[in-house]
Write an enzyme that holds these catalytic residues in place. Sequence first.
Site, PDB file in Angstrom:
ATOM      1  N   VAL A 201       0.892  -1.387  -0.068  1.00  0.00           N
ATOM      2  CA  VAL A 201      -0.190   0.095  -0.040  1.00  0.00           C
ATOM      3  C   VAL A 201       0.751   1.138   0.024  1.00  0.00           C
ATOM      4  O   VAL A 201       0.524   2.293  -0.747  1.00  0.00           O
ATOM      5  CB  VAL A 201      -1.133   0.153   1.047  1.00  0.00           C
ATOM      6  CG1 VAL A 201      -1.808   1.269   1.113  1.00  0.00           C
ATOM      7  CG2 VAL A 201      -1.824  -1.202   1.199  1.00  0.00           C
ATOM      8  N   ASP A 202       2.121   1.341   0.747  1.00  0.00           N
ATOM      9  CA  ASP A 202       2.709   2.376   0.681  1.00  0.00           C
ATOM     10  C   ASP A 202       3.464   2.654  -0.508  1.00  0.00           C
ATOM     11  O   ASP A 202       3.704   3.485  -1.218  1.00  0.00           O
ATOM     12  CB  ASP A 202       3.959   2.248   1.815  1.00  0.00           C
ATOM     13  CG  ASP A 202       3.652   2.673   3.226  1.00  0.00           C
ATOM     14  OD1 ASP A 202       2.918   3.381   3.207  1.00  0.00           O
ATOM     15  OD2 ASP A 202       4.073   2.108   4.205  1.00  0.00           O
ATOM     16  N   VAL A 203       4.007   1.408  -1.392  1.00  0.00           N
ATOM     17  CA  VAL A 203       4.401   1.458  -2.664  1.00  0.00           C
ATOM     18  C   VAL A 203       3.419   2.097  -3.459  1.00  0.00           C
ATOM     19  O   VAL A 203       3.835   2.806  -4.458  1.00  0.00           O
ATOM     20  CB  VAL A 203       4.868   0.143  -2.996  1.00  0.00           C
ATOM     21  CG1 VAL A 203       5.280   0.134  -4.497  1.00  0.00           C
ATOM     22  CG2 VAL A 203       5.892  -0.503  -2.189  1.00  0.00           C
TER      23      VAL A 203
ATOM     24  N   SER B 250       3.128   5.687  -3.107  1.00  0.00           N
ATOM     25  CA  SER B 250       4.073   6.559  -3.539  1.00  0.00           C
ATOM     26  C   SER B 250       4.048   6.938  -4.951  1.00  0.00           C
ATOM     27  O   SER B 250       4.191   7.937  -5.555  1.00  0.00           O
ATOM     28  CB  SER B 250       5.480   5.935  -3.160  1.00  0.00           C
ATOM     29  OG  SER B 250       5.468   4.642  -4.013  1.00  0.00           O
TER      30      SER B 250
END
Length: 400
Positions: A186-188, A191
């Site tokens: 999810v962070d990726v 980003s």
Amino acid sequence: MRPQAADPTTEGADLMPLPLDGVLVADFSRVLAGPLATSMLADLGARVIKVERPGTGDDTRSWGPPWAADGASYFHSANRNKESLTLDLADHRDRAVAQELARRADVVVENFRAGTLDRYDLGYEQVRAGNEGVVYCSISGFGSTGAGADLPGYDFLVQAVGGLMSVTGAASGSGAGPTKVGVALVDVLTSKDAAIGILASLIARTTTGKGQRVEANLLSSLLASLVNQASAFLTTGDSPRRMGNAHPSIAPYELLRCADGELAMACGNDGQFRKLAAATGDVSLADDERFATNASRVMNREVLVAELERRLADDTVDRWVDRFSSIGVPAGKVGSIEDGFALAQRLGLEPSVPVGEDVPAQVRNPLTFSETPITNYVAPPRLGQDSDDIRRWLHEERIR
């Protein structure tokens, strides 16, 4: 900026400036989503100045093992091609340096809780007052307004509450529970959404002369990334369930047992299935009304898998992969990350690049450009290693 290590695969080429050459990014973000977004901008040629807390720096500098020579490998994954400036925003002198950096920046990226940077005169409205062209990107877990503004956003938490875990893991009813994806996905994804928003805003600025605020949040990025699963819910009102490695709308599209292990099969259409059936020695499978179309194969998945595995048991995974690949049926052997890098190397994709002596290699940026290739990769900075030079530069620019 520190000198960069050239990518040896592009040495000697007549290269144009990188796409973001001349763009200055003030990076006030920490952990992964923000730093990975700014790392992508740095790969594309932007000058990225990473602002960190004195003494400790980005949280991920201590997120080990594993460790590189100068810190955690986690930090290395999202902070190459940057400069490090240590500032204590509670100190009025350091705060003035941060404000000057934001005033000069083309892009500001931050992932503090909503309202935090306003206390230091570094919020969007405050920065825009002295820098009308700034593209100001805020990244949060659940948005900057309403009830979600004060909620901390961590990838694992968002995978759970946002529904990703509900469709990841062993099939429902198997006794195993929901499972997170094996990387902070999810962070990726967030980003990448943030980087797209920043790039779009920079393009818009070329015609309007004005910057804008861009917001990305983990929950929205996750829901958008659920694509067909989200569409299925919106179409039927029913939440999709966990299916292990099977696909809800395609069959066979899963792992199949062979004589010595499991084969990843991704049969996407009826033509491929006919080839698959022929390769197993029984083309009549493709004429069976239970398997003749993708829709019928999905409805009869369990029977189909049993029929295929009975035939695949006659040979090894490697031999089946060779056989299927030679006729255009997508199939592969389940491998490790090491195997993935080795495959990319064999295919000529050059998956890793050197970034200097005595530091681990980095994953190559996945983009390729015919006219403006990414040519330089520099190891992530040591904490505060560029502080003196940046302070001097900002002071000289301010008094001009």
